[in-house]
Write a protein that holds these residues in place. Sequence first.
Motif, PDB file in Angstrom:
ATOM      1  N   VAL A 197      -0.606  -4.646  -1.135  1.00  0.00           N
ATOM      2  CA  VAL A 197      -0.304  -3.864  -2.331  1.00  0.00           C
ATOM      3  C   VAL A 197      -1.606  -3.417  -2.977  1.00  0.00           C
ATOM      4  O   VAL A 197      -2.604  -4.147  -2.959  1.00  0.00           O
ATOM      5  N   GLU A 198      -1.610  -2.215  -3.496  1.00  0.00           N
ATOM      6  CA  GLU A 198      -2.769  -1.661  -4.190  1.00  0.00           C
ATOM      7  C   GLU A 198      -2.323  -1.124  -5.548  1.00  0.00           C
ATOM      8  O   GLU A 198      -1.253  -0.510  -5.669  1.00  0.00           O
ATOM      9  N   LEU A 199      -3.112  -1.373  -6.578  1.00  0.00           N
ATOM     10  CA  LEU A 199      -2.854  -0.826  -7.904  1.00  0.00           C
ATOM     11  C   LEU A 199      -3.647   0.463  -8.053  1.00  0.00           C
ATOM     12  O   LEU A 199      -4.872   0.477  -7.877  1.00  0.00           O
ATOM     13  N   ASP A 217       0.781   3.205 -10.604  1.00  0.00           N
ATOM     14  CA  ASP A 217       1.685   2.850  -9.505  1.00  0.00           C
ATOM     15  C   ASP A 217       1.168   1.629  -8.765  1.00  0.00           C
ATOM     16  O   ASP A 217      -0.045   1.430  -8.637  1.00  0.00           O
ATOM     17  N   ARG A 218       2.088   0.818  -8.289  1.00  0.00           N
ATOM     18  CA  ARG A 218       1.765  -0.207  -7.305  1.00  0.00           C
ATOM     19  C   ARG A 218       2.147   0.375  -5.952  1.00  0.00           C
ATOM     20  O   ARG A 218       3.310   0.730  -5.741  1.00  0.00           O
ATOM     21  N   VAL A 273       2.767  -0.110  -2.149  1.00  0.00           N
ATOM     22  CA  VAL A 273       3.050  -1.121  -1.133  1.00  0.00           C
ATOM     23  C   VAL A 273       2.842  -0.481   0.232  1.00  0.00           C
ATOM     24  O   VAL A 273       3.485   0.530   0.566  1.00  0.00           O
ATOM     25  N   ALA A 321       5.840   3.359  -3.412  1.00  0.00           N
ATOM     26  CA  ALA A 321       5.278   3.145  -4.747  1.00  0.00           C
ATOM     27  C   ALA A 321       6.367   2.709  -5.717  1.00  0.00           C
ATOM     28  O   ALA A 321       7.551   3.026  -5.546  1.00  0.00           O
ATOM     29  N   GLN A 338       6.752   1.363 -10.207  1.00  0.00           N
ATOM     30  CA  GLN A 338       6.198   0.922 -11.481  1.00  0.00           C
ATOM     31  C   GLN A 338       7.231   0.047 -12.158  1.00  0.00           C
ATOM     32  O   GLN A 338       8.413   0.407 -12.225  1.00  0.00           O
TER      33      GLN A 338
END
Length: 577
Positions: free
Chosen positions: A206-208, A263-264, A266, A287, A289
């Motif tokens: 996961v990336e923010l 957004d997170r 995935v 993505a 939120q």
Amino acid sequence: MTSAGEDGNALLDPLFIEENEEDYRNPTEVKMSQIVLPCHANHCGELSVGQLLKWMDSTACLSAERHAGCSCITASVDDINFEHTIGVGKVVNIIAKVNRAFTSSMEVGILVTCEDLYTDRQWKICHAFATFVARRTEAGKVQLNQVVPHTQMEQMEYSLAAERRRMRLIHAEIITDLLNSSTAQLGECQEYTGAVAAERTRVESVELVLPPHANHQVSTFGGQIMAWMENVATIAASRLCNAHPTLRTIDMFHFRGPSHIGDRLVLKAIVNNSFKHSMEVGVCAEAYQGREPLRHINSAFMTFEVLDSEGKTCTLPHIRPEPVDGKRRYQEAIARRKIRLDRKYIISCKQTEVPLSVPWDPSNQMYLSYNNVSALKLMDTRNNWVLTSEKNKVRLYTLEENHVLCFKVEMHVSVAAEQTFHLLSDLRRRKEGDPHYKECEVINQADEDDTLYRVATPSVGRGGKGQDFILLASRRRPCDASDPYLIALRSVSMPTHPPTDDYTRGEVLCAGFTIWDESDANVTKITYYNQATPGVLPYISTDIAGLSSSFYSVFSACSHFLEANKENLAAHCTVTE
């Protein structure tokens, strides 16, 4: 794939070598140069492909925004083939420019080269095409200005961009159909002793999305998303081979929806299948939120290889797919690999390297059709034709380059361009106005735009055999007023129609018509092109040598045929279209 610097200047892409026309520079051209530092590289000292994708996307986006005059977002990227790796200390040079603009989207061509500062050598890394969409403004939807090509190379890319756009629009549907038909024939997955479980290669991360990952419109950079996807795909590939994999290709992909700051993202990856020297990794980006459901942003398929210390490909272990979905992905990867090989065989080769009669198959129809039309467009954009003969305003031109002889014949008729297009695109009627057509039958109506014919021609000399040809006829309507109608012809081979004793099998590499509306009342300019092959030369050699003007009688008969049938055609079109 070879290491950087191996082939020197010979690898520079000729499509970006412009003519020196008073130091002209394309107004949309943007250049970026970056020296590869250790922070950009992986543990092998090679530039991360994810970092390269970010640089490519940024450069292309700036080019698109220079033309649009507003912010733009990445919509899709065509297939990318990475020819070489790039080491620390080398310089990456990226050139991007808009090839053609449509209503609110535009195609941007991207060339990536690598430079060794100590030897003054440069070589090509990849050549890609990306589609960008101009964002709406407060005044409403953006209407892009058209690109005006100034050089022969720009005219060529402008013309080919319309054909590439057509392929993008039908790509997803055609690939789905091919996968469905191909996987149905594959049967059960083959099991191998010692195969690696696909589950072992599964990766999720996961990336923010933070402000540095987004543009000034708070949308996540497409290149950043691609970089994150490449990262998880590399991890999945490494888990299969327990070694460092090298990314070789990324298949064409489309961004399904936007992503924004906050957004997170995935990211999921898994090895779908492994072949002897390559593996396919499927990657998905979604993505969300807060507690909202996942939004599908993008999916891509990446092909990796593993190279030994000498740069040779290593043999990879087999994969054992998961039940149900894993087996489906396993079989679809086999089908995609065949499609990839067809595409590389047909499109990636230079025109002179492609065999005259490529085997026709539903799986390669899209690429054969693209190659067929593109070859004709390339001839149409050449500007160094030599006038060889003229009679009653019918002109014969020739062009000889690299030991290849081409010829074209131009004439005007008082028939509407669309009517001319309909008459000439039905090869069954060509014998009414062309003595070179003795017989013509439809073998297969592949779709509305592509038809397979068998054409028989009479013997040139007395007592000799006639020739027959298996031709793919691809027809195209204009994309806009700056395009002609096109009818492109090339030879293909079909196992259902082998050569016979009655005829000598002839071959056509590239031939066809461009049909231009001259804007005058029902006046149309027709140009016939042919890249001469041994099967075609006997019919035109005396004209090219200036010993005959038989070409005039042939095209005069064609003109009479069009004139005689223009009214009947108009009525026919009204009834059937």
